[in-house]
Design a protein around this motif. Structure first.
Motif, PDB file in Angstrom:
ATOM      1  N   ALA A 233       0.937  -1.141   0.019  1.00  0.00           N
ATOM      2  CA  ALA A 233      -0.113  -0.145  -0.195  1.00  0.00           C
ATOM      3  C   ALA A 233       0.902   1.369   0.032  1.00  0.00           C
ATOM      4  O   ALA A 233       0.385   2.379  -0.785  1.00  0.00           O
ATOM      5  CB  ALA A 233      -0.734  -0.163   1.329  1.00  0.00           C
ATOM      6  N   ALA A 234       1.899   1.293   0.847  1.00  0.00           N
ATOM      7  CA  ALA A 234       2.761   2.436   0.939  1.00  0.00           C
ATOM      8  C   ALA A 234       3.638   2.652  -0.563  1.00  0.00           C
ATOM      9  O   ALA A 234       3.781   3.857  -0.804  1.00  0.00           O
ATOM     10  CB  ALA A 234       3.872   2.312   1.857  1.00  0.00           C
ATOM     11  N   ARG A 235       3.835   1.450  -1.101  1.00  0.00           N
ATOM     12  CA  ARG A 235       4.478   1.680  -2.712  1.00  0.00           C
ATOM     13  C   ARG A 235       3.470   2.247  -3.537  1.00  0.00           C
ATOM     14  O   ARG A 235       3.954   3.139  -4.323  1.00  0.00           O
ATOM     15  CB  ARG A 235       4.827   0.424  -2.925  1.00  0.00           C
ATOM     16  CG  ARG A 235       5.817   0.450  -4.280  1.00  0.00           C
ATOM     17  CD  ARG A 235       6.095  -0.978  -4.505  1.00  0.00           C
ATOM     18  NE  ARG A 235       7.115  -1.676  -3.571  1.00  0.00           N
ATOM     19  CZ  ARG A 235       8.220  -1.635  -3.673  1.00  0.00           C
ATOM     20  NH1 ARG A 235       9.076  -0.870  -4.260  1.00  0.00           N
ATOM     21  NH2 ARG A 235       8.944  -2.392  -2.559  1.00  0.00           N
ATOM     22  N   VAL A 236       2.245   2.059  -3.472  1.00  0.00           N
ATOM     23  CA  VAL A 236       1.180   2.432  -4.389  1.00  0.00           C
ATOM     24  C   VAL A 236       1.214   3.770  -4.189  1.00  0.00           C
ATOM     25  O   VAL A 236       1.210   4.775  -5.101  1.00  0.00           O
ATOM     26  CB  VAL A 236       0.049   1.717  -4.352  1.00  0.00           C
ATOM     27  CG1 VAL A 236      -1.162   2.398  -5.237  1.00  0.00           C
ATOM     28  CG2 VAL A 236       0.248   0.256  -4.821  1.00  0.00           C
ATOM     29  N   ALA A 237       1.186   4.290  -2.831  1.00  0.00           N
ATOM     30  CA  ALA A 237       1.037   5.609  -2.476  1.00  0.00           C
ATOM     31  C   ALA A 237       2.249   6.339  -2.733  1.00  0.00           C
ATOM     32  O   ALA A 237       2.098   7.776  -3.301  1.00  0.00           O
ATOM     33  CB  ALA A 237       0.745   5.900  -1.101  1.00  0.00           C
ATOM     34  N   LEU A 238       3.430   5.904  -2.687  1.00  0.00           N
ATOM     35  CA  LEU A 238       4.596   6.830  -3.407  1.00  0.00           C
ATOM     36  C   LEU A 238       4.633   6.908  -4.806  1.00  0.00           C
ATOM     37  O   LEU A 238       4.928   7.886  -5.408  1.00  0.00           O
ATOM     38  CB  LEU A 238       5.759   5.975  -2.756  1.00  0.00           C
ATOM     39  CG  LEU A 238       7.200   6.404  -3.452  1.00  0.00           C
ATOM     40  CD1 LEU A 238       7.284   7.736  -2.682  1.00  0.00           C
ATOM     41  CD2 LEU A 238       8.402   5.729  -2.824  1.00  0.00           C
ATOM     42  N   ALA A 239       4.026   5.650  -5.484  1.00  0.00           N
ATOM     43  CA  ALA A 239       3.875   5.730  -6.889  1.00  0.00           C
ATOM     44  C   ALA A 239       2.930   6.802  -7.396  1.00  0.00           C
ATOM     45  O   ALA A 239       3.286   7.535  -8.299  1.00  0.00           O
ATOM     46  CB  ALA A 239       3.760   4.560  -7.411  1.00  0.00           C
ATOM     47  N   ILE A 284      13.443   5.628  -4.538  1.00  0.00           N
ATOM     48  CA  ILE A 284      13.147   4.493  -5.088  1.00  0.00           C
ATOM     49  C   ILE A 284      14.110   3.594  -4.667  1.00  0.00           C
ATOM     50  O   ILE A 284      13.758   2.429  -4.482  1.00  0.00           O
ATOM     51  CB  ILE A 284      12.929   4.818  -6.680  1.00  0.00           C
ATOM     52  CG1 ILE A 284      11.675   5.822  -6.887  1.00  0.00           C
ATOM     53  CG2 ILE A 284      12.789   3.441  -7.258  1.00  0.00           C
ATOM     54  CD1 ILE A 284      11.600   6.041  -8.312  1.00  0.00           C
ATOM     55  N   THR A 285      15.383   3.853  -4.810  1.00  0.00           N
ATOM     56  CA  THR A 285      16.465   2.819  -4.506  1.00  0.00           C
ATOM     57  C   THR A 285      16.417   2.616  -3.157  1.00  0.00           C
ATOM     58  O   THR A 285      16.597   1.228  -2.726  1.00  0.00           O
ATOM     59  CB  THR A 285      17.818   3.473  -5.062  1.00  0.00           C
ATOM     60  OG1 THR A 285      17.892   3.981  -6.281  1.00  0.00           O
ATOM     61  CG2 THR A 285      18.730   2.539  -4.827  1.00  0.00           C
ATOM     62  N   SER A 286      16.425   3.364  -2.038  1.00  0.00           N
ATOM     63  CA  SER A 286      16.307   3.101  -0.796  1.00  0.00           C
ATOM     64  C   SER A 286      15.039   2.160  -0.241  1.00  0.00           C
ATOM     65  O   SER A 286      15.142   1.611   0.432  1.00  0.00           O
ATOM     66  CB  SER A 286      16.447   4.339   0.138  1.00  0.00           C
ATOM     67  OG  SER A 286      15.167   5.083   0.113  1.00  0.00           O
ATOM     68  N   THR A 287      13.918   2.322  -1.006  1.00  0.00           N
ATOM     69  CA  THR A 287      12.793   1.450  -0.665  1.00  0.00           C
ATOM     70  C   THR A 287      12.517   0.258  -1.423  1.00  0.00           C
ATOM     71  O   THR A 287      11.603  -0.483  -1.229  1.00  0.00           O
ATOM     72  CB  THR A 287      11.585   2.481  -0.804  1.00  0.00           C
ATOM     73  OG1 THR A 287      11.542   2.966  -2.346  1.00  0.00           O
ATOM     74  CG2 THR A 287      11.609   3.681   0.035  1.00  0.00           C
ATOM     75  N   SER A 288      13.665  -0.021  -2.380  1.00  0.00           N
ATOM     76  CA  SER A 288      13.545  -1.149  -3.187  1.00  0.00           C
ATOM     77  C   SER A 288      13.293  -2.480  -2.451  1.00  0.00           C
ATOM     78  O   SER A 288      12.832  -3.542  -2.812  1.00  0.00           O
ATOM     79  CB  SER A 288      14.389  -1.268  -4.510  1.00  0.00           C
ATOM     80  OG  SER A 288      15.583  -1.206  -3.850  1.00  0.00           O
ATOM     81  N   GLY A 289      14.268  -2.407  -1.409  1.00  0.00           N
ATOM     82  CA  GLY A 289      14.276  -3.847  -0.666  1.00  0.00           C
ATOM     83  C   GLY A 289      13.150  -4.154   0.552  1.00  0.00           C
ATOM     84  O   GLY A 289      13.350  -5.260   1.038  1.00  0.00           O
TER      85      GLY A 289
END
Length: 859
Positions: A233-239, A284-289
């Motif tokens: 959910a957080a990834r969709v919000a960031l996108a 984006i890089t820091s949250t990829s993992g």
């Protein structure tokens, strides 16, 4: 570095250690002092007019007789905007003695006696200067003509448009995106822009390629987050927020870069956007993992906080992005804390507080307590107003989720109104009132009816297509990002017009709970008061605590009596396991064990209906522990026996598995002490008979004194003391709840919840375990106590061998002395600490008490 002699000499001098006697002595590398022996032997200057009168012309005048001279050559009637005429050139090379004639020096007419020197002229006297020419004065064509012919020369207008598209992350005629290499590649080799060298053009291409790749990465991240089958959910919000920022960048850049007149102007357009794109790429890089929403949000916060510490010009935008990314996490918090009952589109995982580095430890503890309380209340009172406030006429809260600047006072007023309405609803609920008749418990969902479908379907197909129609009629993510676009556009425009005059030194705060804190405090206060009243009055918390104290901690005398008779009785006609008379066939079979312990619990409790289904059971042991249980004469012979208790809901929030494991540890130790008491009682009875020998009586007395002293400490000090402290705490809580009911208040005198109660109960068990020497620090002491018990159990009472009895008695005293030494060693270790913990204080207390029990005096 000063030597010892030098230092001593300096200290003994009159002027201190830093005095240098011959400071003004000439250097050994200086030239001799004879005339003409200097580094600059000839001060002859090449301007003869000044050189001949050097001393007279440059000597400072005498202040007493100095007068200003007149400036000749100035016409009084000359116009102000015209320059004064210069004096006529003079061919004389001599300077008059009068100082005023210096102003008549002609500096405009070059003479052959005043050459201009260069470095080459100094090296070679016959050097002739060549005329100076600049290639840039001839234009770009002249520059291009001197470049190698192996490069493809581009026309400026066409190349600038392709470069602009490259910076925007779009393919063009000259640069195409390569998916395999994840970069842009030129379609032609050896490209060069007119007026630029190949090196300069390659540098421009490299910089714009980096910016364009950042554009592409951001777009691909936004698209891939939507197409993922199970997205965070957080990834969709960031996108969603990144997509809004990209729209603002496109709108701000497209018109300017496509009309740029030069490469410098084109690069200037990308200066500020390049910083923003680099930060987005880093985010984006820091949250990829991250694999969970909480970890993703924590990584977002850490990255944006790093940008803020680097004085990023986009701090306000970062704060807004963080709020948007936090929306799903906040929505889950609202749901799990009972502040809202609306089910959001993107549910977050259950571990919303696992590794939540973006919130403080205090907020984490408060949210956890409220979540636990809501879960307990849902199981115990599913129709309570705190769970469904709308049913009882309480208006739902309108929660602010994405505003960076909020009026806290307004939120506090809303929270107070929410508390007031809930108190009225709780009072109605407690008095047996009815629910609100016009309350709507769930939001209405829109579905397509069968008449709207193009063909007739069965029930299963109709349900499927209704759900599909509902999903296609809703947006993919219900999140308003207009403020993100406005904020990004404003910052870019300000940077373009250079209006960012002040540096924003405000630090980006953590993903704070400022807007949630007032609601959480109200929810926590009302929830704690509700649960405590339910636990004490409806679910009989104290009765269940007393039950475990009576049986697990052997606090019920009738239970101790029946258990002793069932386990240790020696009478052949009595029902029991008769452990004292067994040397083989131990442990007993399950049927024999069940028969021997039948009725012990019910007789002690007074009823067959025992709370928590309390019953005897077999403890799971390892191979080594099972081996010890096979010996009936071992202190571990009864380690297989345990009590099973299942705390009813919701009391299992306090009497959880951890607490029951601690109860089981205590029961295991106390059961062994109970057996030792029974054994030394029989031994003393035997020794008191007339035919008993003196060594038998001495051993029995020594064993009785040691075992009874340890048992007195275990039961009277280790168990009874902490239990009484807990009872006093519970009495205070119940008294405060009664006063609150009389005053008509809620959560004023009792402000803590079930977590505080659980911690108090756990602290009591920890204190008991520490005083029973069950800590790892007590391993040596515990082993010595077991050695004493083993010595007593293995005694051979034989009247014909008094020497052996005296030897056994001396061995027992030696082992008791080792216990005293171990206690003294424990005290010495604790005495070296500056700050004593609760365990340290318990050990000191145990040492002081056992000093009287075992040694006859204080240790």
């Amino acid at each position: 570095m000063l030597t010892a002699s030098t230092t001593t000499h300096g200290m003994d001098s009159d002027h201190g250690p830093f005095d240098v006697h011959d400071f003004w002595r000439k250097s050994a590398f200086s030239l001799p002092g004879e005339p003409g022996q200097t580094l600059f032997s000839d001060r002859h200057l090449e301007i003869p007019l000044i050189d001949h009168h050097f001393d007279a012309g440059l000597r400072l005048p005498v202040i007493h007789d100095f007068q200003f001279g007149t400036l000749d050559g100035l016409d009084a009637n000359q116009e102000p905007d015209r320059s004064p005429s210069l004096p006529a050139p003079s061919t004389s090379t001599s300077l008059p003695s009068d100082l005023d004639d210096l102003w008549k020096l002609d500096l405009t007419t070059p003479t052959k006696h005043v050459p201009l020197r260069t470095w080459e002229a100094f090296a070679h006297q016959d050097h002739t200067e060549s005329p100076i020419s600049y290639l840039s004065d001839a234009g770009s064509r002249a520059f291009d003509a001197l470049q190698p012919n192996d490069s493809n020369l581009l026309r400026s207008a066409f190349a600038l448009k392709c470069l602009a598209l490259l910076g925007l992350g779009r393919s063009s005629t000259l640069f195409q995106w390569k998916e395999e290499a994840k970069t842009f590649a030129p379609t032609l080799d050896n490209l060069r822009l007119s007026g630029l060298s190949s090196t300069a053009f390659d540098s421009i291409v490299h910089r714009l390629t980096t910016i364009g790749c950042a554009f592409v990465d951001a777009r691909q991240f936004a698209m891939s987050s939507y197409v993922n089958k199970h997205p965070l959910a957080a990834r969709v919000a960031l996108a969603t927020t990144i997509y809004a920022v990209l729209e603002a960048l496109d709108q701000n850049l497209s018109d300017r870069v496509l009309t740029a007149e030069s490469s410098l102007r084109l690069l200037a357009c990308f200066d500020t956007p390049a910083i923003l794109l680099a930060e987005i790429r880093g985010l984006i890089t820091s949250t990829s993992g991250a694999t969970t929403d909480t970890a993703f949000l924590s990584a977002c916060h850490d990255t944006l906080d790093r940008f803020t510490n680097a004085c990023s010009p986009f701090q306000s935008l970062h704060a807004e992005i963080l709020n948007h990314v936090s929306q799903p996490w906040f929505q889950s918090i609202y749901q799990k804390t009972g502040l809202t009952h609306y089910h959001f589109e993107l549910p977050i995982q259950d571990d919303i507080l696992d590794h939540s580095a973006h919130i403080s430890r205090e907020d984490n503890a408060q949210i956890t307590e409220v979540m636990t309380g809501i879960a307990v209340l849902r199981d115990s009172a599913p129709d309570h107003p705190l769970l469904y406030p709308a049913v009882w006429g309480v208006h739902s809260l309108s929660l602010e989720l994405s505003s960076t600047a909020m009026d806290i006072d307004r939120i506090v007023d809303k929270a107070n109104k929410y508390q007031k309405d809930l108190l009225v609803a709780i009072s109605k609920y407690n008095s047996g009132g009815s629910k609100s008749p016009d309350a709507d418990t769930r939001p209405q969902e829109r579905h397509l009816v069968s008449e709207q479908l193009p063909w007739s379907l069965d029930e299963g197909q109709q349900t499927y297509f209704e759900d599909v129609g509902t999903r296609f009629s809703e947006p993919p993510v219900n999140m308003d990002t207009s403020n993100i676009r406005i904020l990004a556009t404003g910052i870019l425009e300000a940077c373009k017009t250079q209006e960012t005059s002040a540096l924003d030194l405000r630090h980006l705060a953590k993903t704070s709970l400022n807007h949630l804190q007032p609601y959480l405090q109200v929810q926590s206060r009302l929830l704690n008061g509700t649960l405590l009243r339910l636990f004490f009055r409806q679910f009989s918390l104290r009765e269940n605590l007393t039950l475990n104290h009576s049986f697990h901690l052997l606090g019920n005398g009738l239970f101790v009596q029946h258990l002793t008779a069932a386990l240790f009785t020696s009478e052949s006609n009595a029902r029991g396991l008769r452990l004292d008379n067994r040397s083989k066939q131990w442990p007993p079979a399950s049927s024999e064990l069940r028969l021997g312990l039948m009725g012990v619990l019910s007789e002690a409790y007074g009823s067959n209906d025992i709370p928590g289904n309390l019953s005897f059971a077999i403890r799971e042991l390892g191979d080594e522990e099972i081996e010890k249980c096979l010996d009936a004469n071992s202190i571990h012979a009864l380690d297989f026996l345990r009590l099973r208790y299942e705390a009813p809901t919701p009391l299992n929030a306090i009497l959880d598995d951890t607490a029951m494991a601690k109860y089981d540890d205590c029961f295991r130790v106390l059961l062994g002490v109970l057996r030792m008491l029974h054994f030394v009682t029989l031994l003393r009875s035997t020794a008191q008979q007339k035919h008993s020998s003196a060594p038998t009586q001495a051993f029995a007395h020594e064993a009785w004194s040691c075992v009874s002293g340890l048992a007195s400490y275990f039961f009277d000090i280790a168990v009874a003391g902490p239990w009484k402290d807990l009872q006093r705490t519970l009495d205070t809580i119940e008294a405060d709840l009664t006063i609150e009911d009389a005053e008509g208040t809620f959560g004023q005198r009792v402000t803590f919840g079930i977590s505080h109660l659980r911690n108090k109960h756990s602290d009591m068990l920890d204190t008991i375990r520490s005083r029973l020497f069950l800590r790892s620090r007590h391993d040596k002491l515990r082993s010595l106590i077991n050695d004493v018990f083993a010595c007593v159990l293995n005694v051979q009472v034989d009247a014909h061998n008094e020497y052996e009895l005296w030897k056994q008695r001396n061995e027992l005293k030696a082992r008791i002395s080792r216990i005293v030494d171990a206690l003294q060693e424990l005290t010495r270790k604790i005495g070296k600490k500056k700050n004593l913990s609760q365990q340290d204080r318990d050990d000191i207390f145990a040492v002081e008490v056992l000093g009287f029990r075992l040694g006859g005096g204080q240790i």
